[in-house]
Design a protein around this motif. Structure first.
Motif, short mmCIF file in Angstrom:
data_model
loop_
_atom_site.label_atom_id
_atom_site.label_comp_id
_atom_site.label_asym_id
_atom_site.label_seq_id
_atom_site.Cartn_x
_atom_site.Cartn_y
_atom_site.Cartn_z
N ALA A 98 42.00 29.50 43.68
CA ALA A 98 41.27 30.76 43.50
C ALA A 98 42.21 31.86 43.03
CB ALA A 98 40.59 31.16 44.81
N CYS A 99 43.39 31.93 43.65
CA CYS A 99 44.40 32.92 43.23
C CYS A 99 44.90 32.61 41.82
CB CYS A 99 45.56 32.94 44.22
SG CYS A 99 45.10 33.58 45.85
N LEU A 100 45.03 31.33 41.50
CA LEU A 100 45.44 30.94 40.15
C LEU A 100 44.39 31.37 39.13
CD1 LEU A 100 47.19 29.45 38.08
CD2 LEU A 100 46.06 27.33 38.75
N ALA A 101 43.11 31.19 39.45
CA ALA A 101 42.03 31.61 38.54
C ALA A 101 42.09 33.11 38.31
CB ALA A 101 40.67 31.22 39.13
N TYR A 102 42.40 33.88 39.35
CA TYR A 102 42.53 35.34 39.21
C TYR A 102 43.69 35.68 38.28
CZ TYR A 102 43.89 40.11 40.37
OH TYR A 102 44.27 41.43 40.28
#
Length: 393
Positions: A98-102
């Motif tokens: 999720a942080c990578l997608a951000y």
């Protein structure tokens, strides 16, 4: 990493520079610490790794530094290659991705290496990560809203089909945006993203999404949907924009949900759907509607709704008038007690007979109660205007 996750995340640039809890220094130290291990993985890059320890090392490093070990971002985000690894905790893996997608879609880090694919597919896959970020604390909420907005921006307006609403994330995330963002700046961002999502739905999907009125149990969500229903009706009435979902029978099925008081005459008018917004929609429909077939049914809905609403306003006004009277009596008792204490030179503890649930000051309570009574007057004036329009018709 487990130790780092316990440290509070800085929200502002000033907090980041002050780094009071050392989270930024720890992140830099962690990056320096992992560098030799990354070099080891890079050295073996291209060779098939059979050693389980090497595979475990690679899995852990994927959570920290990605570009240096040339891992496919699309594989990591959308095909769950990390999740398949026995060494990875699934919840930790989802939060990492999720942080990578951000970082990828909002901060645009390594976006050049990301393959061009369909925007709807990106949105659909990102919904899991958006949901994960929105379930966390404030700093994650901001990231979740930003990722949601960026994922929606590239999608064409009126293109998301009703079949997508069958997916749990497409139904739950939009409502969560408004329900879980109580702080003002978060709520403002949430409203923009919520409206953006509605804009991307096609007419049938909008109709189905608006039908969630009966299950939302949230006055803010309901009020916002009522505004959107009016916008869609107005758009559909323009030349060349007619569609069956916001005209005729399909519209009437939606209006039956709008013009409905969940607890009948006992409904709390100030904590349920925005009645003023609903009455304004009714007034607009009665002025604009030209279809004779729809007119009879609309008139019946209007008649039943206003009949119950009038009783509801009467009961609510009686309750708030009684509350206001009790409050004034309490204030008079307190004033007399203060005067008596001054004259006798004694300070006594006084127990007020009518206890308030609220912790507001008497002045604030008086203002709220008076405002409620004014709101009821406005409701009644709108009801009178609706009846006048009906007679004119």
């Amino acid at each position: 990493q487990k130790q780092l996750s316990r440290l509070p995340v800085p929200y502002t640039r000033q907090q980041e520079e002050a780094d009071q809890y050392g989270v930024c220094r720890c992140c830099h130290a962690l990056a320096a610490f992992t560098k030799p291990f990354i070099e080891e993985v890079k050295r073996k890059n291209g060779n098939y790794i059979t050693n389980s320890e090497d595979e475990e090392l690679r899995t852990e490093l994927l959570k920290v530094i990605l570009p240096a070990i040339h891992e496919s971002l699309s594989e990591l985000l959308f095909f769950n290659s990390v999740k398949k690894s026995p060494q990875t905790d699934s919840s930790q893996s989802t939060e990492s991705r999720a942080c990578l997608a951000y970082l990828l879609f909002v901060q645009l880090i390594s976006i050049d290496s990301f393959p061009a694919i369909f925007p709807v597919f990106v949105l659909q896959c990102n919904m899991e990560y958006i949901n994960q970020l929105l379930s966390k604390k404030e700093s994650h909420l901001l990231k979740g809203l930003a990722l949601y907005g960026k994922s929606l921006e590239s999608v064409q307006d009126d293109s998301l089909t009703v079949s997508l609403l069958e997916l749990r994330s497409f139904n739950s995330v939009p409502k969560r945006v408004l329900k879980d963002c109580p702080i003002q700046h978060l709520r403002e961002s949430g409203l923009k993203v919520f409206q953006l999502f509605i804009n991307k739905l096609d007419h049938e999907a909008k109709h189905k999404f608006f039908c969630m009125l009966k299950t939302s149990n949230h006055a803010g969500v309901e009020s916002y949907i009522v505004k959107n229903i009016r916008s869609q009706v107005e758009f559909s009435m323009q030349p060349g924009n007619a569609n069956r979902w916001f005209l005729g029978e399909e519209l009437l099925s939606l209006l039956r949900l709008v013009f409905y008081l969940p607890q009948g005459a006992q409904t709390d008018l100030l904590n349920s759907m925005d009645i003023m917004e609903t009455l304004n929609l009714l007034r607009y429909l009665l002025i604009r509607d030209k279809e004779a077939d729809a007119w009879e049914e609309l008139y019946r809905i209007k008649d039943e709704y206003l009949k119950v609403l009038r009783v509801c306003i009467s009961i609510s006004r009686g309750y708030y008038c009684a509350e206001l009277k009790a409050l004034r009596e309490d204030q008079k008792l307190k004033a007399k007690a203060r005067d008596a204490a001054r004259s006798s030179g004694l300070v006594k503890r006084m127990t007020v007979k009518h206890e308030k649930v609220s912790n507001m000051s008497p002045e604030a309570q008086h203002q709220v109660l008076q405002s409620a009574l004014v709101t009821f007057d406005l409701m009644e004036s709108l009801i009178v205007r609706v009846e006048e329009i009906t007679e004119e018709k």
